[in-house]
Design an enzyme around this catalytic site. Structure first.
Site, PDB file in Angstrom:
ATOM      1  N   GLY A   1      19.063 -37.925   8.701  1.00  0.00           N
ATOM      2  CA  GLY A   1      18.201 -39.128   8.926  1.00  0.00           C
ATOM      3  C   GLY A   1      17.588 -39.267  10.148  1.00  0.00           C
ATOM      4  O   GLY A   1      16.979 -38.175  10.620  1.00  0.00           O
TER       5      GLY A   1
ATOM      6  N   HIS B   1      -0.193 -59.602 -21.985  1.00  0.00           N
ATOM      7  CA  HIS B   1      -0.625 -61.023 -21.493  1.00  0.00           C
ATOM      8  C   HIS B   1       0.128 -62.204 -21.864  1.00  0.00           C
ATOM      9  O   HIS B   1       0.854 -62.137 -22.698  1.00  0.00           O
ATOM     10  CB  HIS B   1      -1.988 -61.438 -22.149  1.00  0.00           C
ATOM     11  CG  HIS B   1      -2.384 -62.584 -21.782  1.00  0.00           C
ATOM     12  ND1 HIS B   1      -3.193 -62.871 -20.678  1.00  0.00           N
ATOM     13  CD2 HIS B   1      -2.617 -64.085 -22.338  1.00  0.00           C
ATOM     14  CE1 HIS B   1      -3.786 -64.064 -20.309  1.00  0.00           C
ATOM     15  NE2 HIS B   1      -3.196 -64.805 -21.168  1.00  0.00           N
TER      16      HIS B   1
ATOM     17  N   GLY C   1       8.656 -54.370  11.493  1.00  0.00           N
ATOM     18  CA  GLY C   1       8.298 -55.665  12.031  1.00  0.00           C
ATOM     19  C   GLY C   1       8.083 -56.606  11.382  1.00  0.00           C
ATOM     20  O   GLY C   1       8.531 -57.671  11.482  1.00  0.00           O
TER      21      GLY C   1
ATOM     22  N   THR D   1      21.550 -44.881   6.407  1.00  0.00           N
ATOM     23  CA  THR D   1      20.646 -45.945   6.809  1.00  0.00           C
ATOM     24  C   THR D   1      20.366 -46.754   5.905  1.00  0.00           C
ATOM     25  O   THR D   1      20.425 -48.174   6.009  1.00  0.00           O
ATOM     26  CB  THR D   1      19.482 -45.465   7.595  1.00  0.00           C
ATOM     27  OG1 THR D   1      19.753 -44.379   8.633  1.00  0.00           O
ATOM     28  CG2 THR D   1      18.552 -46.421   8.116  1.00  0.00           C
TER      29      THR D   1
ATOM     30  N   GLU E   1       1.290 -55.618  18.789  1.00  0.00           N
ATOM     31  CA  GLU E   1       1.051 -54.215  18.143  1.00  0.00           C
ATOM     32  C   GLU E   1       0.009 -53.653  19.203  1.00  0.00           C
ATOM     33  O   GLU E   1      -0.793 -54.186  19.638  1.00  0.00           O
ATOM     34  CB  GLU E   1       0.327 -54.488  16.725  1.00  0.00           C
ATOM     35  CG  GLU E   1      -0.562 -53.395  16.114  1.00  0.00           C
ATOM     36  CD  GLU E   1       0.467 -51.997  15.957  1.00  0.00           C
ATOM     37  OE1 GLU E   1       1.458 -52.076  15.617  1.00  0.00           O
ATOM     38  OE2 GLU E   1       0.044 -51.102  16.387  1.00  0.00           O
TER      39      GLU E   1
ATOM     40  N   HIS F   1      13.237 -43.100  -1.254  1.00  0.00           N
ATOM     41  CA  HIS F   1      12.722 -42.230  -2.608  1.00  0.00           C
ATOM     42  C   HIS F   1      12.394 -40.956  -2.256  1.00  0.00           C
ATOM     43  O   HIS F   1      12.320 -40.104  -3.092  1.00  0.00           O
ATOM     44  CB  HIS F   1      11.997 -43.213  -3.608  1.00  0.00           C
ATOM     45  CG  HIS F   1      10.888 -43.857  -2.596  1.00  0.00           C
ATOM     46  ND1 HIS F   1      11.062 -45.049  -2.069  1.00  0.00           N
ATOM     47  CD2 HIS F   1       9.634 -43.542  -2.710  1.00  0.00           C
ATOM     48  CE1 HIS F   1       9.793 -45.450  -1.561  1.00  0.00           C
ATOM     49  NE2 HIS F   1       8.792 -44.710  -2.017  1.00  0.00           N
TER      50      HIS F   1
ATOM     51  N   LYS G   1      29.683 -39.350   8.964  1.00  0.00           N
ATOM     52  CA  LYS G   1      30.502 -39.849  10.091  1.00  0.00           C
ATOM     53  C   LYS G   1      30.757 -41.159  10.118  1.00  0.00           C
ATOM     54  O   LYS G   1      31.555 -41.779  10.762  1.00  0.00           O
ATOM     55  CB  LYS G   1      29.812 -39.427  11.361  1.00  0.00           C
ATOM     56  CG  LYS G   1      28.556 -39.640  11.692  1.00  0.00           C
ATOM     57  CD  LYS G   1      27.793 -39.404  12.844  1.00  0.00           C
ATOM     58  CE  LYS G   1      26.490 -39.703  13.189  1.00  0.00           C
ATOM     59  NZ  LYS G   1      26.043 -39.310  14.599  1.00  0.00           N
TER      60      LYS G   1
END
Ligand code: FAD
Ligand code: NAI
Length: 462
Positions: free
Chosen positions: A140, A441, A181, A41, A199, A318, A34
């Protein structure tokens, strides 16, 4: 064309990846979306725009605070926020167009509009009814609201408005010391805002290993972020001057007032299923309003499946993608599967924070004996060369078998480094296996090897 083998609702990372995999497996596929652009998102208002701004603000911060130490003078630094936002838009556009290209390449039909279930095998989008042997819901999530704090996406914003501000707020107050946040708070802190995080709990990012979370908090404090832990906001009053917040101790006590220019509400996200017609179609929800599925992503209605943020599990792109692939393969008669023990998560602040597997607290709660190996980036040559020595690698292995159970990294490029440990967990490796692998390294990955050695008390460089 109104008949499909698979009709996916939602084109976020769960939905679009599922559509592509189903098409690869030879099915006739449609995907309803839509939003004006594909990608959900994640691509439009989540992962991608936030990472664009995190990168830009990180560059700005480095030029302002770190270049001089490297012997680079840049003169007076100027912030062009409009350009930064425009660039973010370009990055988003390139990604959403990319999904459109992939749909064309895989002959997936984009049904533009809101999809509503009419029952098993039937969906309506706009005025047209479609039939599909399989319907996959990938609708979602959305920002969780908070009573007394009315979002207007200008003064009181969710992540969506927080990624669109037209000027740097003088004082940004963030409600919720979680992933959103701290990422979006970091963006505005680096661009010059004073940032206060309120928090509810007495620690930040509750999903993180507690030791890592504590060290992360210390690093953010060093960067100038302020924290009010164990606190809750009970009211937000908007005026021309900004927002006045009423803040109380979470356990009860005297209220205080806090003045903000902008408030970011980030207390979690909840499954989004409004307008889908779930009740009419008889699709069952779980006790937290998410679509209830079995281990194979099947809902209680035959032929209707669900994946991604709208079902249980970590709300990560993921994870949604892997579920999308798995359900397409299951529908095709294959053995699609997601290993929830090996899903990495990354917080894209600087330093980054990355985890895979279990935390120390979870192992204790399950009564599993474990050994710990830790290695700090202060002792890693590459981190010193970069000037990024905050943080450490922490590895948790089974005390008896040495099997890797969890890994947690606070440090530069933690998000890249965690991939090796996710691979190790997926393959059932031991800490010794990781320690025996030759690591180039000088790289940051040597800190991973050293932490694995440290699990057996034999780190070399500390
Ligand atoms: P979504 O991406 O939410 O997509 C669902 C889509 O379905 C939407 O486009 C919606 O318009 C559409 N839809 C819903 N209902 C209908 C309907 N009835 N008809 C048609 N279309 C419909 N995760 C990470 O892994 N890494 C990150 O860095 C990260 N950063 C984030 C930053 C922010 C600010 C936010 C908010 C989230 C972030 N996430 C991140 C989480 C990630 O975005 C989600 O886990 C992921 O997008 C979930 O994918 P999904 O496919 O389940 O749903
Ligand atoms: P979150 O669950 O990460 O953090 C919410 C925080 O708000 C928690 O610490 C919680 O204790 C606190 N809280 C809850 N109610 C509160 C209240 N009334 N007052 C004060 N604090 C309160 O949720 P967030 O940050 O909104 O993110 C949502 C989801 O989006 C995350 O779970 C994550 O999966 C996903 N995401 C992932 C990203 C990534 O992978 N890098 C980036 C951004 C989002």
């Amino acid at each position: 064309m109104t008949e499909f083998d698979v009709l996916v609702i939602g084109s976020g990372p769960g939905g679009y990846v599922c559509a592509i995999r189903a098409a690869q497996l030879g099915m006739k596929v449609a995907c309803a979306e839509k939003r004006a652009t594909l990608g959900g998102t994640c691509l439009n208002i989540g992962c991608i725009p936030s990472k664009a701004l995190l990168q830009s603000s990180e560059n700005f911060h480095a030029a302002q605070h770190q270049f001089a130490d490297h012997g680079i003078g840049v003169g007076e630094l100027k912030l062009d926020l409009a350009r930064m936002m425009a660039r973010k838009g370009e990055v988003v556009g390139a990604n959403t167009k990319g999904v459109e290209f992939l749909f064309k390449k895989n002959k997936i039909t984009w049904l533009k509009g809101e999809a509503r279930l009419l029952g098993s095998g039937r969906v309506v989008v706009g005025d047209t009814e479609y039939t599909a042997k399989n319907i996959i819901i990938a609708s979602g999530s959305e920002s969780t609201p908070l009573r007394g704090v009315e979002v207007d996406e200008k003064r009181i914003v969710t992540s969506t408005g927080g990624l669109e501000l037209s000027e740097v707020p003088k004082h940004l107050v963030v409600i919720g010391g979680g992933v959103i946040g701290l990422e979006i708070g970091s963006v505005w802190r680096r661009l010059g805002a004073e940032v206060t995080v309120i928090e509810f709990l007495d620690r930040i990012v509750p999903s993180l290993d507690a030791e890592v979370a504590k060290a992360f908090e210390r690093v953010l404090v060093k960067q100038g972020m302020k924290f009010k832990l164990g606190s809750k906001v009970t009211k937000a009053a908007v005026s021309n001057d900004g927002v006045t917040l009423t803040v109380e101790p979470a356990k009860g006590g005297a209220a205080e007032q806090l003045q903000a220019d902008v408030v970011l509400l980030a207390i979690g996200r909840r499954a989004y299923s409004a307008g889908l017609g779930l009740a009419e179609a008889g699709v069952a929800l779980d006790d937290r309003g998410r679509i209830a599925v079995d281990k194979h992503f099947a809902t209680n209605i035959p032929g209707i499946w669900a994946i991604g943020d709208v079902i249980a599990g970590p709300m990560l792109a993921h994870k949604a993608e892997d579920e999308g692939v798995a359900v397409a393969e299951i529908i095709a008669g294959q053995a699609g599967h997601v290993n929830y023990e090996a899903i990495p998560s990354v917080i894209y602040t600087w330093p980054e924070v990355a985890s895979v597997g279990r935390s120390e607290e979870e192992l204790k709660a399950d009564g599993i004996a474990y050994s710990v190996g830790k290695f700090p980036f202060t002792a890693n040559g590459r981190a010193r060369a970069m000037g990024d020595t905050d943080g450490f690698v922490k590895i948790l292995a089974d005390k008896t078998t040495d099997r890797l159970l969890g890994a947690h990294i606070l440090g530069p490029d933690a998000g890249g480094l965690i991939a090796e440990l996710a691979t190790a967990i997926e393959f059932g490796a031991s800490a010794e296996d990781v320690a025996r692998i030759c690591h180039a390294h000088p790289t940051l990955s040597e800190a991973v090897k050293e932490a694995a050695l440290a699990a057996d008390g034999r780190a070399i460089h500390i």
